[in-house]
Design a protein around this motif. Structure first.
Motif, PDB file in Angstrom:
ATOM      1  N   ALA A  24     -18.625 -12.932  35.212  1.00  0.00           N
ATOM      2  CA  ALA A  24     -18.910 -11.870  36.190  1.00  0.00           C
ATOM      3  C   ALA A  24     -18.490 -10.485  35.697  1.00  0.00           C
ATOM      4  CB  ALA A  24     -18.240 -12.205  37.520  1.00  0.00           C
ATOM      5  N   PRO A  25     -17.253 -10.274  35.269  1.00  0.00           N
ATOM      6  CA  PRO A  25     -16.897  -8.919  34.802  1.00  0.00           C
ATOM      7  C   PRO A  25     -17.650  -8.498  33.539  1.00  0.00           C
ATOM      8  CG  PRO A  25     -15.103 -10.470  34.377  1.00  0.00           C
ATOM      9  CD  PRO A  25     -16.087 -11.173  35.241  1.00  0.00           C
ATOM     10  N   LEU A  59     -25.461 -12.790  37.714  1.00  0.00           N
ATOM     11  CA  LEU A  59     -24.247 -12.250  38.312  1.00  0.00           C
ATOM     12  C   LEU A  59     -24.046 -12.778  39.728  1.00  0.00           C
ATOM     13  CD1 LEU A  59     -21.817 -10.350  38.176  1.00  0.00           C
ATOM     14  CD2 LEU A  59     -23.324  -8.496  38.940  1.00  0.00           C
ATOM     15  N   TYR A  69     -28.773  -9.593  37.054  1.00  0.00           N
ATOM     16  CA  TYR A  69     -28.324  -9.588  38.448  1.00  0.00           C
ATOM     17  C   TYR A  69     -28.415 -10.984  39.069  1.00  0.00           C
ATOM     18  CZ  TYR A  69     -27.556  -4.589  39.062  1.00  0.00           C
ATOM     19  OH  TYR A  69     -27.034  -3.328  38.997  1.00  0.00           O
ATOM     20  N   LEU A  83     -24.232  -4.279  32.505  1.00  0.00           N
ATOM     21  CA  LEU A  83     -25.202  -3.616  33.391  1.00  0.00           C
ATOM     22  C   LEU A  83     -24.947  -2.111  33.498  1.00  0.00           C
ATOM     23  CD1 LEU A  83     -25.485  -6.292  36.231  1.00  0.00           C
ATOM     24  CD2 LEU A  83     -27.362  -5.453  34.770  1.00  0.00           C
ATOM     25  N   ASN A  84     -23.730  -1.692  33.260  1.00  0.00           N
ATOM     26  CA  ASN A  84     -23.414  -0.262  33.281  1.00  0.00           C
ATOM     27  C   ASN A  84     -23.754   0.412  31.953  1.00  0.00           C
ATOM     28  OD1 ASN A  84     -22.419  -0.284  35.921  1.00  0.00           O
ATOM     29  ND2 ASN A  84     -20.359  -0.885  35.244  1.00  0.00           N
ATOM     30  N   ARG A 100     -32.461  -6.499  33.333  1.00  0.00           N
ATOM     31  CA  ARG A 100     -31.532  -6.197  34.421  1.00  0.00           C
ATOM     32  C   ARG A 100     -31.734  -7.164  35.597  1.00  0.00           C
ATOM     33  NH1 ARG A 100     -28.800  -1.487  34.027  1.00  0.00           N
ATOM     34  NH2 ARG A 100     -28.548  -1.337  36.282  1.00  0.00           N
ATOM     35  N   ARG A 131     -21.105  -7.218  34.600  1.00  0.00           N
ATOM     36  CA  ARG A 131     -21.022  -5.894  35.239  1.00  0.00           C
ATOM     37  C   ARG A 131     -20.844  -4.793  34.181  1.00  0.00           C
ATOM     38  NH1 ARG A 131     -18.473  -8.954  39.369  1.00  0.00           N
ATOM     39  NH2 ARG A 131     -19.526  -8.639  41.372  1.00  0.00           N
ATOM     40  N   GLU A 132     -20.062  -5.091  33.189  1.00  0.00           N
ATOM     41  CA  GLU A 132     -19.860  -4.090  32.130  1.00  0.00           C
ATOM     42  C   GLU A 132     -21.163  -3.818  31.379  1.00  0.00           C
ATOM     43  OE1 GLU A 132     -17.123  -3.490  28.093  1.00  0.00           O
ATOM     44  OE2 GLU A 132     -16.828  -5.218  29.424  1.00  0.00           O
ATOM     45  N   ASP A 161     -20.658 -14.663  40.848  1.00  0.00           N
ATOM     46  CA  ASP A 161     -19.828 -14.222  41.972  1.00  0.00           C
ATOM     47  C   ASP A 161     -19.671 -15.325  43.018  1.00  0.00           C
ATOM     48  OD1 ASP A 161     -19.349 -11.714  40.938  1.00  0.00           O
ATOM     49  OD2 ASP A 161     -21.046 -10.770  41.961  1.00  0.00           O
TER      50      ASP A 161
END
Length: 243
Positions: free
Chosen positions: A82-83, A70, A67, A89-90, A63, A86-87, A74
């Motif tokens: 980027a998207p 990411l 980050y 990381l969730n 993680r 984020r997906e 960004d």
């Protein structure tokens, strides 16, 4: 509970770590598409950020790495990486590990190619030629070299070839006669010279002088003498009649 605190600390550390190299380096300003001096944007080599063994790294390490990547995505508005990060990381750690091992560099390569294409918008001939050459190579190293240095050198050539605008001299407006001088009307005589009584025999003519004046004076004097002689003759006749 301790795991949550540790994850929060790792996230905060991930946001702070990329800022350190940027603060340590002083980048020279570069020209933008409008030939104005702006701050240089440095594209990091994401491969150098992967300093852990993705097969054996713990979930927290994965993680933290995600980050950091990411944050770079960004900063340059990468539309693919980027998207996707984020997906992941969730989701769970296994999905994130698989993405970092197999799909990370493919998505990053696509974003770098898109970034190179963006520099061609409203660009000069040198930038377009340099960008097209790099796009034909389809290599990560070529993309990074162009985005960090090549595009700025090509844009400097385009800006230097533009003509320097020179101020246009405005002609001095000449003053019109009506604005500077007042033209006096030329007087027109109402009667011709030597014509008594003015135009159509009416008043307003020039005074009679010269020979005409002498003639009138002579006639007047003769009339005066005749009048005086008549007066004397009439007086003698009256005196004789009375005697």
């Amino acid at each position: 509970m301790r795991c949550k605190h540790a994850a929060g600390a790792l996230i905060a550390l991930a946001l702070l770590i990329p800022a350190a190299p940027a603060m340590a380096q002083t980048e020279l300003p570069v020209p933008n598409a409008a030939c104005q001096t702006v701050e240089r944007k440095v594209y990091q080599d994401i491969r150098k950020l992967v300093t852990i063994d993705l097969d054996t790294a713990a979930a927290a390490e994965l993680r933290l790495l995600a980050y950091r990547i990411l944050n770079e995505a960004d900063a340059h508005k990468f539309p693919v990486l980027a998207p996707a990060l984020r997906e992941r990381l969730n989701g769970n750690a296994d999905d994130l590990r698989a993405y970092l091992k197999t799909d990370l560099q493919r998505a990053w390569l696509t974003d770098l190619r898109i970034s190179v294409g963006r520099t061609m918008t409203d660009a000069g001939p040198n930038v377009k030629a340099a960008a097209q050459k790099v796009l034909d190579e389809e290599a990560v190293d070529a993309y990074l070299a162009y985005l960090n240095d090549g595009q700025h050198a090509a844009r400097a050539l385009d800006c230097a070839s533009q003509p320097t605008p020179t101020p246009t001299s405005q002609p001095t407006p000449s003053a019109s006669p009506s604005a500077t001088t007042t033209v006096a009307p030329t007087p027109t005589p109402s009667a011709s010279l030597g014509a008594p009584g003015g135009e159509n025999g009416e008043g307003g003519g020039l005074p009679v002088t010269g020979a005409n004046t002498a003639t009138v004076a002579g006639i007047g004097g003769a009339l005066l003498l005749l009048g005086g002689a008549g007066y004397l003759i009439g007086r003698r006749r009256r005196s004789s009649f009375v005697a």
